[in-house]
Design an enzyme around this catalytic site. Structure first.
Site, PDB file in Angstrom:
ATOM      1  N   HIS A 173       0.798  -1.224   0.071  1.00  0.00           N
ATOM      2  CA  HIS A 173       0.001  -0.032   0.298  1.00  0.00           C
ATOM      3  C   HIS A 173       1.030   1.330  -0.073  1.00  0.00           C
ATOM      4  O   HIS A 173       1.924   1.303   0.527  1.00  0.00           O
ATOM      5  CB  HIS A 173      -1.030  -0.303   1.141  1.00  0.00           C
ATOM      6  CG  HIS A 173      -2.014   0.984   1.326  1.00  0.00           C
ATOM      7  ND1 HIS A 173      -1.532   2.309   1.733  1.00  0.00           N
ATOM      8  CD2 HIS A 173      -3.405   0.959   1.246  1.00  0.00           C
ATOM      9  CE1 HIS A 173      -2.929   2.801   1.848  1.00  0.00           C
ATOM     10  NE2 HIS A 173      -3.742   1.948   1.554  1.00  0.00           N
ATOM     11  N   ASP A 186       3.128  -4.063   8.476  1.00  0.00           N
ATOM     12  CA  ASP A 186       1.897  -3.241   8.270  1.00  0.00           C
ATOM     13  C   ASP A 186       0.656  -3.994   8.425  1.00  0.00           C
ATOM     14  O   ASP A 186       0.454  -4.991   7.623  1.00  0.00           O
ATOM     15  CB  ASP A 186       1.924  -2.694   6.902  1.00  0.00           C
ATOM     16  CG  ASP A 186       0.588  -1.922   6.464  1.00  0.00           C
ATOM     17  OD1 ASP A 186      -0.442  -2.108   7.147  1.00  0.00           O
ATOM     18  OD2 ASP A 186       0.405  -1.497   5.131  1.00  0.00           O
ATOM     19  N   GLN A 236      -4.345  -4.681   7.438  1.00  0.00           N
ATOM     20  CA  GLN A 236      -5.499  -5.745   6.839  1.00  0.00           C
ATOM     21  C   GLN A 236      -5.324  -7.075   7.622  1.00  0.00           C
ATOM     22  O   GLN A 236      -6.077  -7.992   7.350  1.00  0.00           O
ATOM     23  CB  GLN A 236      -5.235  -5.794   5.394  1.00  0.00           C
ATOM     24  CG  GLN A 236      -5.301  -4.641   4.525  1.00  0.00           C
ATOM     25  CD  GLN A 236      -7.211  -4.310   4.620  1.00  0.00           C
ATOM     26  OE1 GLN A 236      -7.808  -4.989   4.872  1.00  0.00           O
ATOM     27  NE2 GLN A 236      -7.396  -2.914   3.872  1.00  0.00           N
ATOM     28  N   LYS A 264     -10.890   0.379  10.432  1.00  0.00           N
ATOM     29  CA  LYS A 264     -10.922  -0.728   9.454  1.00  0.00           C
ATOM     30  C   LYS A 264     -11.167  -2.068  10.660  1.00  0.00           C
ATOM     31  O   LYS A 264     -11.472  -3.117  10.113  1.00  0.00           O
ATOM     32  CB  LYS A 264      -9.625  -1.203   8.861  1.00  0.00           C
ATOM     33  CG  LYS A 264      -9.177  -0.470   7.876  1.00  0.00           C
ATOM     34  CD  LYS A 264      -8.123  -0.786   7.095  1.00  0.00           C
ATOM     35  CE  LYS A 264      -7.398   0.192   6.071  1.00  0.00           C
ATOM     36  NZ  LYS A 264      -8.218   0.491   4.931  1.00  0.00           N
ATOM     37  N   CYS A 285      -4.560   2.067  -3.554  1.00  0.00           N
ATOM     38  CA  CYS A 285      -3.395   2.733  -3.311  1.00  0.00           C
ATOM     39  C   CYS A 285      -2.165   1.605  -3.455  1.00  0.00           C
ATOM     40  O   CYS A 285      -1.247   1.810  -2.423  1.00  0.00           O
ATOM     41  CB  CYS A 285      -3.429   3.252  -1.544  1.00  0.00           C
ATOM     42  SG  CYS A 285      -4.711   4.301  -1.398  1.00  0.00           S
TER      43      CYS A 285
END
Ligand SMILES: Cc1ncc(COP(=O)(O)O)c(C=O)c1O
Lengths: 161, 447
Positions: free
Chosen positions: B155, B232, B235, B258, B403
């Site tokens: 991303h 990261d 997600q 999220k 993104c």
């Protein structure tokens, strides 16, 4: 609101036909794209990008004797952005510069009106089919992409005419 | 001995949430019970942001009605209550990802958290040049010859901050490539991550492919090189049980919005000794010990990284969100979403003129199955038009490059359409989406 008011048949047809697409160097008086080239009198070129979706279009305009002699384009994107470039080619070629300015202004006003401004087919011709786009705020940019490029290209062409 | 190999995604200790439980869960989410364009809303854009349960909305409201005050200052009762709630929230979110409260820094979102790490490393470099900070801080400085490693599927939030860090310090940015299908080329990782590598930053779960990264392998390579690992988890934190300590990463970032929490709140995990060595990112009130007209001394982490009045109600609501998730059970959510992801992948891959991105149905990459997310390309129809058509049938999906422009370019695309599920997604919703998708090409006259 029905989807068909956005995707009018005319729009879907133009999106496929892509009239005026292809920046063949032989049809213009300048090689496409390359940065740093010298400006050619009466010719302007502009590349516009929609950063949201990566749609892009390059429009080249040739101006002589106060009129748009040629408007060609190249790009990739959604049906709305491709159809609006195709329609613009048909409307702009041969138009006087004043007429062209009026056309772009009327198109922009309609698109930005959120459905409040009705399309005037007298001024807009086939571009009136984009009336439904004004109710889809996220798609206004798509419809304007080639027109913004054309406006910029015409400005350059005029400056050097 | 089992003759049939069970995909590891289905080997969860806990059974997947079932349809009846999902129906009950849906009652907690007011936004889901509405019509869009004359159809019941089918919200398949949780990868972009999740809907919020009533308990989260109420916790924010309750804070403003009962406890609203600035935290860590003021001696009055409301300030005490607010500070307690704020720090309890930190402890709750920290526990949810398996770390200690003082290792968890509040940020606006994951993007700010990555920037915090990257910019503080740039500041460490300046401090080292000017002789400021201790040996631990000087060890964090980067310079020409050093390398920062990311992957080709990141991303932009986990790419651009590293580009800028490389630019500022003279370090070189390198990346682990993906193959034509988008799979990380682990065989190349061993040569990309080497003795010059100082930072390895990668997504735990891809927001485009729905794949889970081979964290163990990448961390091992980074450790061998003596590099810092930045994960990261944007997600992954919402969708699978996360134990950051067990993953042995140095930093991790995620966003509250999220994972059922409001917008405006995210978190950075940092290993304690690293946070304490890192210079501050934003400076000002609430993060200092002594200030003179010439200079200031800074508090230890996490306060050192929390300048200015904080996002108090959002932090408290974030805690309510992780309570909701933990109570439902992350393993059960993960197992349920793996089933939905599989259903999405199967349906999409089986459609003429539609290309599924990432692992095929039933396929595992790096030994892990797809989470509840699937992106795809419809031949002859631009993603924007696909999304518009689906919206007219009540189905909300994400369109564009998500993104991740370099990954799309690598896959030969400028844009794709993405359907992403969450704990409140029903099997019927996936089917409504698939039915609508099956009509897209005919609508645009390409089938
Ligand atoms: C993998 C990944 N990383 C980072 C981000 C950035 O999150 P935020 O925009 O909340 O900072 C996202 C969200 O879009 C994401 O999916």
């Amino acid at each position: 609101m029905s989807l068909d008011s956005l995707y009018q048949q005319l729009i879907l047809e133009h999106a496929k036909a892509r009239h005026g697409s292809g920046l063949d160097a032989s049809t213009g008086s300048v090689a496409p794209g390359s940065a740093g080239e010298l400006p050619v009198p009466g010719v302007g070129q502009s590349h516009q990008l929609n950063p949201v979706c990566g749609d892009e279009v390059t429009v080249r305009v040739e101006v002589s004797d106060g009129a748009i002699r040629s408007l060609r384009w190249e790009g990739q994107g959604c049906s709305i952005s491709m159809a609006s470039a195709s329609v613009l080619h048909g409307l702009a070629e041969g138009a006087g510069l004043g007429e062209f300015d009026e056309l772009v202004a009327a198109f922009r006003d309609m698109l930005r009106s959120r459905g409040a401004v009705q399309a005037d087919p007298e001024v807009l011709g086939d571009a009136a089919a984009f009336e439904g786009v004004s109710r889809y705020a996220a798609r206004v940019k798509c419809a304007m992409l080639a027109w913004v490029a054309a406006e910029d290209a015409a400005r350059q062409a005029r400056a050097e005419d | 001995m089992a003759l049939v190999k069970t995909p590891s995604t289905l080997q969860h200790a806990q059974p997947a949430l079932d349809d009846a439980e999902v129906e009950r869960i849906r009652n907690d989410f007011p936004a889901l019970a509405q019509e869009v364009n004359g159809h019941p809303l089918v919200y398949l854009d949780s990868g972009a942001t999740s809907q919020k349960p009533r308990s989260v909305l109420e916790s924010e409201q309750e804070f403003y009605e009962q406890r609203n005050a600035a935290v860590h200052r003021g001696a009055h009762e409301l300030a005490v209550r607010a500070t307690e709630a704020f720090e309890d929230a930190r402890a709750a979110v920290a526990a949810f990802v398996g770390v200690d409260p003082d290792e968890l820094v509040w940020t606006s979102n994951a993007t700010e958290a990555v920037n915090l790490v990257a910019q503080s490393l740039a500041t460490a470099t300046v401090w080292a040049e000017r002789g400021r900070g201790g040996a631990e801080t000087r060890r964090l400085a980067l310079g020409p010859g050093d390398e920062i490693v990311v992957t080709e599927l990141e991303h932009h939030a986990n790419l651009i901050p590293w580009q800028e860090l490389a630019f500022r310090t003279g370090a070189t940015l390198r990346w682990i490539p993906v193959d034509d299908a988008g799979r990380l080329r682990l065989e190349d990782a061993a040569s990309v991550i080497g003795p010059r590598t100082r930072v390895v930053a990668f997504a735990h779960t891809s927001n485009v492919l729905g794949t889970v990264a081979p964290v163990g392998e990448l961390v091992a390579l980074a450790r061998r090189a003596g590099a810092l690992v930045v994960l990261d988890a944007c997600q992954s934190a919402p969708h699978l049980a996360l134990d950051l300590r067990a993953l042995d990463v140095d930093f991790a970032v995620f966003s509250g919005h999220k994972m059922l929490a409001p917008t405006g709140i995210g978190a950075l995990y940092g290993r304690r000794e690293l946070l304490d060595a890192l210079p501050p990112f934003l400076v000002g009130g609430s993060m200092i010990t002594t200030v003179t007209m010439e200079r200031a001394e800074y508090l230890p982490a996490p306060q050192r990284f929390e300048a200015g009045t904080q996002r108090i109600s959002q932090a408290i609501a974030f805690a309510a969100a992780v309570d909701y998730l933990a109570h439902t059970g992350m393993d059960r959510i993960h197992a349920r979403e793996a089933q939905l992801g599989e259903r999405l992948a199967e349906g999409i891959a089986g459609m003429d003129g539609v290309r599924l991105l990432g692992p095929g149905p039933g396929e595992e990459w790096h030994g892990k199955g797809r989470i509840g997310l699937a992106a795809f390309d419809v031949d002859g129809v631009h993603a924007h038009d696909v999304g518009q058509y689906l919206d007219s049938r009540g189905v909300a999906v994400r369109v564009g490059h998500h993104c991740a422009q370099p990954l799309h370019r690598r896959l030969g695309l400028t844009a794709s359409t993405r359907a992403s599920a969450y704990l409140y997604t029903t099997t019927e919703e996936v089917d409504v989406f698939l039915d609508a998708l099956a009509d897209v090409r005919a609508y645009f006259g390409v089938a």
